[in-house]
Scaffold this active site. Structure first.
Site, PDB file in Angstrom:
ATOM      1  N   GLY A   1      42.462  45.977  43.323  1.00  0.00           N
ATOM      2  CA  GLY A   1      42.607  46.654  44.997  1.00  0.00           C
ATOM      3  C   GLY A   1      43.027  47.994  44.997  1.00  0.00           C
TER       4      GLY A   1
ATOM      5  N   ILE B   1      40.281  40.600  43.894  1.00  0.00           N
ATOM      6  CA  ILE B   1      39.536  39.258  43.884  1.00  0.00           C
ATOM      7  C   ILE B   1      40.357  38.992  42.519  1.00  0.00           C
ATOM      8  CG2 ILE B   1      37.496  39.425  42.968  1.00  0.00           C
ATOM      9  CD1 ILE B   1      36.432  37.308  43.925  1.00  0.00           C
TER      10      ILE B   1
ATOM     11  N   TYR C   1      37.999  43.716  49.636  1.00  0.00           N
ATOM     12  CA  TYR C   1      38.187  43.286  48.543  1.00  0.00           C
ATOM     13  C   TYR C   1      37.656  44.442  47.650  1.00  0.00           C
ATOM     14  CZ  TYR C   1      34.929  39.968  47.635  1.00  0.00           C
ATOM     15  OH  TYR C   1      33.609  38.907  47.132  1.00  0.00           O
ATOM     16  N   CYS C   2      37.784  44.454  46.459  1.00  0.00           N
ATOM     17  CA  CYS C   2      37.863  45.030  45.090  1.00  0.00           C
ATOM     18  C   CYS C   2      37.892  43.893  44.046  1.00  0.00           C
ATOM     19  CB  CYS C   2      37.671  46.129  44.493  1.00  0.00           C
ATOM     20  SG  CYS C   2      39.654  47.125  44.230  1.00  0.00           S
ATOM     21  N   ARG C   3      38.175  44.389  42.835  1.00  0.00           N
ATOM     22  CA  ARG C   3      38.953  44.069  42.016  1.00  0.00           C
ATOM     23  C   ARG C   3      39.468  43.568  41.927  1.00  0.00           C
ATOM     24  NH1 ARG C   3      40.270  45.160  36.483  1.00  0.00           N
ATOM     25  NH2 ARG C   3      40.031  43.014  34.551  1.00  0.00           N
TER      26      ARG C   3
END
Length: 105
Positions: free
Chosen positions: A72, A96, A68-70
């Site tokens: 997507g 996230i 995951y990242c901020r």
């Protein structure tokens, strides 16, 4: 599978996290973003460092990795990089920002 990795929902990711013991939760955001909150148990490799650091942080290329990242975007890119360097069990669950479950602050 799309391009060698699978896109899953946050709900699917949470179920895997809660029921499987040896899964790696990989956060590919920058350190200043991680300080804003992260998913409990995550390991951190900024997207730009994946090719250099993944082999040391996650030596088992068959281990299940949830990325995951901020938002997507970087998680998809990181998944592509992981597949390129030989990882076989990679899942992208996006950002996230949309994670509806608890995070560590």
């Amino acid at each position: 599978m799309d391009k060698g990795f699978k896109k899953i929902s946050h709900v699917e990711a949470k179920k895997i996290i809660d029921t499987e013991n040896s899964v790696v939760i990989l956060d590919v955001r920058e350190p200043e973003e991680v300080r804003e909150g992260y998913i409990d148990g995550a390991v951190f490799i900024p997207n730009g460092d994946i090719l250099k650091k993944a082999g040391n942080v996650i030596p088992d290329k068959n281990k299940k990795i949830l990325v995951y990242c901020r938002s997507g975007k970087r998680s998809r890119v990181a998944c592509e990089k992981l597949i390129k360097i030989g990882y076989t069990n990679v899942y992208d669950f996006g950002g996230i920002m949309d994670w509806p479950f608890e995070i560590v602050m």
